[in-house]
Design a protein around this motif. Structure first.
Motif, PDB file in Angstrom:
ATOM      1  N   ASP A 172      -7.332   0.029  -1.634  1.00 19.31           N
ATOM      2  CA  ASP A 172      -7.112  -1.393  -1.904  1.00 19.31           C
ATOM      3  C   ASP A 172      -6.403  -2.104  -0.763  1.00 19.31           C
ATOM      4  O   ASP A 172      -5.525  -2.948  -0.975  1.00 19.31           O
ATOM      5  N   VAL A 173      -6.815  -1.806   0.469  1.00 19.60           N
ATOM      6  CA  VAL A 173      -6.260  -2.454   1.656  1.00 19.60           C
ATOM      7  C   VAL A 173      -7.292  -3.417   2.223  1.00 19.60           C
ATOM      8  O   VAL A 173      -8.492  -3.151   2.193  1.00 19.60           O
ATOM      9  N   SER A 174      -6.810  -4.544   2.762  1.00 19.22           N
ATOM     10  CA  SER A 174      -7.685  -5.512   3.430  1.00 19.22           C
ATOM     11  C   SER A 174      -7.195  -5.748   4.848  1.00 19.22           C
ATOM     12  O   SER A 174      -6.012  -6.029   5.072  1.00 19.22           O
ATOM     13  N   ARG A 192      -0.967   1.309  -0.256  1.00 14.78           N
ATOM     14  CA  ARG A 192      -1.872   0.593  -1.163  1.00 14.78           C
ATOM     15  C   ARG A 192      -1.565  -0.909  -1.215  1.00 14.78           C
ATOM     16  O   ARG A 192      -0.421  -1.315  -1.244  1.00 14.78           O
ATOM     17  N   GLY A 193      -2.649  -1.701  -1.225  1.00 14.05           N
ATOM     18  CA  GLY A 193      -2.522  -3.133  -1.469  1.00 14.05           C
ATOM     19  C   GLY A 193      -2.068  -3.966  -0.295  1.00 14.05           C
ATOM     20  O   GLY A 193      -1.798  -5.164  -0.445  1.00 14.05           O
ATOM     21  N   VAL A 194      -1.988  -3.396   0.896  1.00 14.28           N
ATOM     22  CA  VAL A 194      -1.507  -4.117   2.076  1.00 14.28           C
ATOM     23  C   VAL A 194      -2.593  -5.063   2.596  1.00 14.28           C
ATOM     24  O   VAL A 194      -3.774  -4.729   2.621  1.00 14.28           O
ATOM     25  N   GLY A 213       1.853  -3.068  -0.884  1.00 13.69           N
ATOM     26  CA  GLY A 213       1.868  -4.494  -1.167  1.00 13.69           C
ATOM     27  C   GLY A 213       2.446  -5.364  -0.076  1.00 13.69           C
ATOM     28  O   GLY A 213       2.689  -6.552  -0.297  1.00 13.69           O
ATOM     29  N   ALA A 214       2.661  -4.823   1.119  1.00 19.26           N
ATOM     30  CA  ALA A 214       3.204  -5.621   2.215  1.00 19.26           C
ATOM     31  C   ALA A 214       2.139  -6.567   2.771  1.00 19.26           C
ATOM     32  O   ALA A 214       0.934  -6.361   2.581  1.00 19.26           O
ATOM     33  N   LYS A 215       2.604  -7.602   3.456  1.00 24.18           N
ATOM     34  CA  LYS A 215       1.710  -8.564   4.097  1.00 24.18           C
ATOM     35  C   LYS A 215       2.134  -8.734   5.546  1.00 24.18           C
ATOM     36  O   LYS A 215       3.302  -9.005   5.829  1.00 24.18           O
TER      37      LYS A 215
END
Length: 280
Positions: free
Chosen positions: A186-188, A211-213, A230-232
């Protein structure tokens, strides 16, 4: 069983595929069948409708894009068919990547569009095949696919890197992912992102992206550091130190500008930043 036999019986691996993977293929066929434009229909026939299943279509698509005078499209299709016949994981991952692109990319109206036209998707599936070959000690063939993927798609992913599922490479041009990188589910990543080393150090030397970065366009993340869940990472940032979970960093060198609770920016593709005054 010969390689040709495997290509003819690719649907044998269906029992190893997730139900969601089979549903993605059925949805793609339904979308293709609804097209009424004659020239577009010809394109869809060649790419999707003449194939019985996802692995057959994917083998053909990637084989034609990656084949050259060194290894023909036909030979690559046979190699890919052999992999897909024995190894369902990259097929399930491909279907999950397609679904992720459809859900996150505002420019994606259906599943057909990324399958046929998005080089980020093509580059990820090339990596997944190269990674399998790397693990099977077929290193030169794996590196050949890495090289061809870089030439054709403008994306350079080392076959030894470890990439999760539901990965979006948005636009994708200029993305570089090094040998010891780990990119979780789930990384973009947007265009121009580098997940690289900091010099000539050997061993484990590349970033670990949880995950989720979400990593913005042109960002450079360098060294054996961790980008927390979840970092940006803001566009154009230079990240040389680990980033805490659910934290936003921007700038050169990157510094923290915000913290959230549990949001996964890779899923929302929200690239906005809090009000800040920072220097690049």
């Amino acid at each position: 069983m010969t390689v040709q036999d495997r290509r003819a019986s690719l649907y044998d691996c269906a029992e190893h595929l997730k139900a969601e993977t089979l549903q993605v293929w059925q949805t793609m066929r339904q979308q293709a069948q609804s097209c009424r434009d004659p020239l577009s229909r010809q394109l869809l026939e060649a790419t999707i409708l003449q194939h019985e299943n996802l692995p057959s279509a994917l083998c053909t698509l990637l084989g034609h894009k990656l084949g050259n005078s060194a290894i023909s499209a036909q030979n690559l299709m046979d190699v890919f068919a052999d992999i897909y016949h024995n190894y369902a994981a990259p097929l399930n991952a491909a279907a999950e990547d397609l679904q992720a692109i459809f859900e996150r990319d505002a420019a994606c109206p259906d599943l057909i569009t990324p399958f046929m036209f998005f080089k980020g998707f093509h580059a990820m599936q090339t990596y997944r095949l190269a990674h399998w070959l790397w693990l099977k000690e077929k290193r030169y063939l794996a590196l050949h696919l890495q090289s061809r993927g870089s030439e054709v798609f403008g994306v350079d992913i080392h076959p030894a890197a470890r990439m999760g599922c539901r990965i979006l490479l948005d636009h994708a041009t200029g993305i570089v992912i090094g040998e010891t990188c780990v990119v979780e589910n789930d990384v973009s990543l947007l265009q121009g992102v580098t997940l690289g080393g900091t010099g000539k150090n050997m061993g484990d030397r590349h970033p670990k992206v949880r995950r989720g970065v979400l990593i913005g366009a042109g960002a450079k993340v360098l060294g054996n550091i961790v980008i927390g869940e979840g970092a940006k990472i803001g566009a154009g940032s230079i990240v040389l130190e680990s980033v805490h979970a659910y934290t936003t960093v921007v700038g050169n060198p990157a510094r923290r500008v915000g913290v959230r609770n549990t949001a996964m920016p890779a899923l929302t593709m929200d690239q906005t930043l809090p009000p800040i005054d920072y220097i690049i």
